[in-house]
Design an enzyme around this catalytic site. Structure first.
Site, PDB file in Angstrom:
ATOM      1  N   SER A   1       0.835  -1.216   0.000  1.00 47.33           N
ATOM      2  CA  SER A   1       0.000   0.000   0.000  1.00 47.33           C
ATOM      3  C   SER A   1       0.862   1.254   0.000  1.00 47.33           C
ATOM      4  O   SER A   1       0.538   2.245  -0.667  1.00 47.33           O
ATOM      5  CB  SER A   1      -0.955  -0.004   1.199  1.00 47.33           C
ATOM      6  OG  SER A   1      -0.281   0.206   2.416  1.00 47.33           O
ATOM      7  N   ASN A   2       2.000   1.229   0.719  1.00 47.10           N
ATOM      8  CA  ASN A   2       2.894   2.395   0.695  1.00 47.10           C
ATOM      9  C   ASN A   2       3.507   2.570  -0.693  1.00 47.10           C
ATOM     10  O   ASN A   2       3.648   3.691  -1.189  1.00 47.10           O
ATOM     11  CB  ASN A   2       3.998   2.236   1.738  1.00 47.10           C
ATOM     12  CG  ASN A   2       3.552   2.683   3.117  1.00 47.10           C
ATOM     13  OD1 ASN A   2       3.395   3.873   3.372  1.00 47.10           O
ATOM     14  ND2 ASN A   2       3.318   1.737   4.002  1.00 47.10           N
TER      15      ASN A   2
ATOM     16  N   MET B   1      10.088  -6.666   4.635  1.00 52.33           N
ATOM     17  CA  MET B   1      10.190  -7.284   5.951  1.00 52.33           C
ATOM     18  C   MET B   1      11.446  -8.124   6.144  1.00 52.33           C
ATOM     19  O   MET B   1      11.490  -9.010   6.991  1.00 52.33           O
ATOM     20  CB  MET B   1       8.939  -8.141   6.224  1.00 52.33           C
ATOM     21  CG  MET B   1       7.633  -7.374   6.113  1.00 52.33           C
ATOM     22  SD  MET B   1       7.600  -5.865   7.113  1.00 52.33           S
ATOM     23  CE  MET B   1       7.226  -6.567   8.717  1.00 52.33           C
TER      24      MET B   1
ATOM     25  N   LEU C   1      18.352  -6.176   6.121  1.00 52.90           N
ATOM     26  CA  LEU C   1      19.440  -6.121   5.144  1.00 52.90           C
ATOM     27  C   LEU C   1      20.781  -5.991   5.880  1.00 52.90           C
ATOM     28  O   LEU C   1      20.877  -5.306   6.895  1.00 52.90           O
ATOM     29  CB  LEU C   1      19.232  -4.935   4.196  1.00 52.90           C
ATOM     30  CG  LEU C   1      17.962  -5.034   3.330  1.00 52.90           C
ATOM     31  CD1 LEU C   1      17.649  -3.694   2.687  1.00 52.90           C
ATOM     32  CD2 LEU C   1      18.119  -6.126   2.272  1.00 52.90           C
TER      33      LEU C   1
ATOM     34  N   ASN D   1      13.436   4.104   4.473  1.00 54.60           N
ATOM     35  CA  ASN D   1      12.516   3.106   5.007  1.00 54.60           C
ATOM     36  C   ASN D   1      11.422   3.813   5.780  1.00 54.60           C
ATOM     37  O   ASN D   1      11.643   4.897   6.340  1.00 54.60           O
ATOM     38  CB  ASN D   1      13.258   2.139   5.941  1.00 54.60           C
ATOM     39  CG  ASN D   1      12.338   1.071   6.517  1.00 54.60           C
ATOM     40  OD1 ASN D   1      11.560   0.456   5.797  1.00 54.60           O
ATOM     41  ND2 ASN D   1      12.412   0.861   7.828  1.00 54.60           N
TER      42      ASN D   1
ATOM     43  N   HIS E   1       8.894   3.213   8.979  1.00 55.38           N
ATOM     44  CA  HIS E   1       8.757   2.349  10.158  1.00 55.38           C
ATOM     45  C   HIS E   1       7.547   2.827  10.957  1.00 55.38           C
ATOM     46  O   HIS E   1       7.414   4.041  11.200  1.00 55.38           O
ATOM     47  CB  HIS E   1      10.031   2.422  11.009  1.00 55.38           C
ATOM     48  CG  HIS E   1       9.990   1.581  12.238  1.00 55.38           C
ATOM     49  ND1 HIS E   1      10.161   0.217  12.219  1.00 55.38           N
ATOM     50  CD2 HIS E   1       9.764   1.910  13.532  1.00 55.38           C
ATOM     51  CE1 HIS E   1      10.058  -0.245  13.451  1.00 55.38           C
ATOM     52  NE2 HIS E   1       9.819   0.760  14.268  1.00 55.38           N
TER      53      HIS E   1
ATOM     54  N   THR F   1      20.528   2.825   7.589  1.00 55.31           N
ATOM     55  CA  THR F   1      21.954   2.688   7.906  1.00 55.31           C
ATOM     56  C   THR F   1      22.183   1.257   8.403  1.00 55.31           C
ATOM     57  O   THR F   1      21.253   0.458   8.472  1.00 55.31           O
ATOM     58  CB  THR F   1      22.354   3.676   9.024  1.00 55.31           C
ATOM     59  OG1 THR F   1      21.561   3.377  10.176  1.00 55.31           O
ATOM     60  CG2 THR F   1      22.124   5.110   8.589  1.00 55.31           C
TER      61      THR F   1
ATOM     62  N   LEU G   1      19.627  -1.224  12.550  1.00 56.18           N
ATOM     63  CA  LEU G   1      18.215  -1.406  12.223  1.00 56.18           C
ATOM     64  C   LEU G   1      17.363  -0.257  12.771  1.00 56.18           C
ATOM     65  O   LEU G   1      17.455   0.094  13.957  1.00 56.18           O
ATOM     66  CB  LEU G   1      17.727  -2.738  12.817  1.00 56.18           C
ATOM     67  CG  LEU G   1      16.287  -3.144  12.461  1.00 56.18           C
ATOM     68  CD1 LEU G   1      16.186  -3.463  10.979  1.00 56.18           C
ATOM     69  CD2 LEU G   1      15.831  -4.305  13.313  1.00 56.18           C
TER      70      LEU G   1
ATOM     71  N   GLU H   1       1.130   7.050   7.123  1.00 57.33           N
ATOM     72  CA  GLU H   1       2.267   6.558   6.324  1.00 57.33           C
ATOM     73  C   GLU H   1       2.072   6.952   4.863  1.00 57.33           C
ATOM     74  O   GLU H   1       3.011   7.389   4.184  1.00 57.33           O
ATOM     75  CB  GLU H   1       2.374   5.040   6.433  1.00 57.33           C
ATOM     76  CG  GLU H   1       2.790   4.524   7.788  1.00 57.33           C
ATOM     77  CD  GLU H   1       2.881   3.014   7.802  1.00 57.33           C
ATOM     78  OE1 GLU H   1       3.270   2.410   6.791  1.00 57.33           O
ATOM     79  OE2 GLU H   1       2.563   2.428   8.858  1.00 57.33           O
TER      80      GLU H   1
END
Ligand code: GRF
Length: 195
Positions: free
Chosen positions: A12-13, A89, A92, A106, A108, A140, A143, A173
Site C-alpha cells: 500500500s505504501n 520485511m 538487510l 525506510n 517504520h 543505515t 536497524l 504513512e
C-alpha cells in the site's frame, strides 16, 4: 531521479509512492522488487505499469548474503538513484545497505527512536502512550536507527487495539512517505513533520 521500491506484501505504501511520482515530480518509479513472488503488491505495481521483479528469500535459508546477492541483480539493472523500502520485511546486511549509503529510505510504524523492530503498535499500547505514528528514515547499518527524514503523529484513543492503531498510522504513512520522497528526490533533507 530513478526510484526502486522494495516490498514484501500488499504494497500500500508503494502504491502511494508510485501514484505520487507524476507531473513535475523530480522522480519516477523504475522497479518494484519483492522478496515474495506471491506478494499482492506485485500485481498492484503491474497495474500501475511499473516494472516488477521478485527474488524469493526462502530457498536461501539462513544464507542472507546469498539472498542479497540475488536481490542485488534486478536492483542494479534498474540503476536506481533512490531505493525505498516500503513494507519490506527482511533485515538487510550492512554490506548491502552500504551500496546505497545515503540514498536508501525506510518507513517504520513508530515514532523512532521509540520502538525499533516489530510489534510497534502493541508496544505503544502496552506502554500507555498517548501518541503513536510513523517515521521515514535513512537506512543505515543499524536497524531502524538512521537519520529521521519525516514523522507523522496520531493520537492513541480509548479502546484502541494494535489493529485499530495500525490502521490509523497507515493512513499517515501514506501521506508521509510521498511527502518525504518528493523532498528527498529534490535534494532536500529537511525533515517532514506532520501533525
Ligand atoms: C505496514 O504495517 C506498515 O506499517 C509497514 O509495513 C506494513 C505493510 O505496509 N511499513 P505495505 O501496505 O506493504 O506498504
Amino acid at each position: 531521479r530513478r526510484v526502486a521500491i522494495l516490498i514484501s506484501g500488499g504494497g500500500s505504501n508503494m502504491v502511494k509512492l508510485v501514484e505520487s511520482m507524476t507531473g513535475d515530480h523530480p522522480a519516477r518509479p523504475v522497479l518494484v522488487l519483492s522478496n515474495d513472488p506471491a506478494a499482492s503488491g506485485l500485481d498492484r505495481a503491474r497495474a500501475l505499469d511499473v516494472p516488477v521483479a521478485a527474488v524469493d528469500h526462502r530457498p536461501f535459508g539462513r544464507d542472507r548474503a546469498a539472498f542479497e546477492t540475488a536481490l542485488l541483480q534486478p536492483l542494479l539493472e534498474a540503476s536506481p538513484d533512490v531505493v525505498c523500502l516500503a513494507g519490506f520485511m527482511r533485515v538487510l546486511t550492512p554490506a548491502f545497505v552500504a551500496r546505497f549509503a545515503g540514498r536508501m529510505l525506510n518507513i517504520h510504524p513508530s515514532l523512532l527512536p521509540a520502538y525499533p523492530g516489530l510489534h510497534t503498535h502493541q508496544r505503544a499500547l502496552d506502554a500507555g502512550d498517548a501518541q503513536a505514528g510513523c517515521t521515514v528514515h535513512e537506512v543505515t547499518a543499524d536497524l531502524d536507527a538512521g537519520p529521521v527524514l519525516g514523522q507523522a503523529r496520531v493520537p492513541v484513543l480509548p479502546g484502541d487495539t494494535a489493529d485499530s492503531l495500525a490502521a490509523r498510522v497507515l493512513v499517515q504513512e501514506h501521506r508521509l512517505y510521498p511527502a518525504v520522497l518528493r523532498r528527498f528526490a529534490a535534494g532536500d533533507r529537511t525533515p517532514v513533520l506532520l501533525g
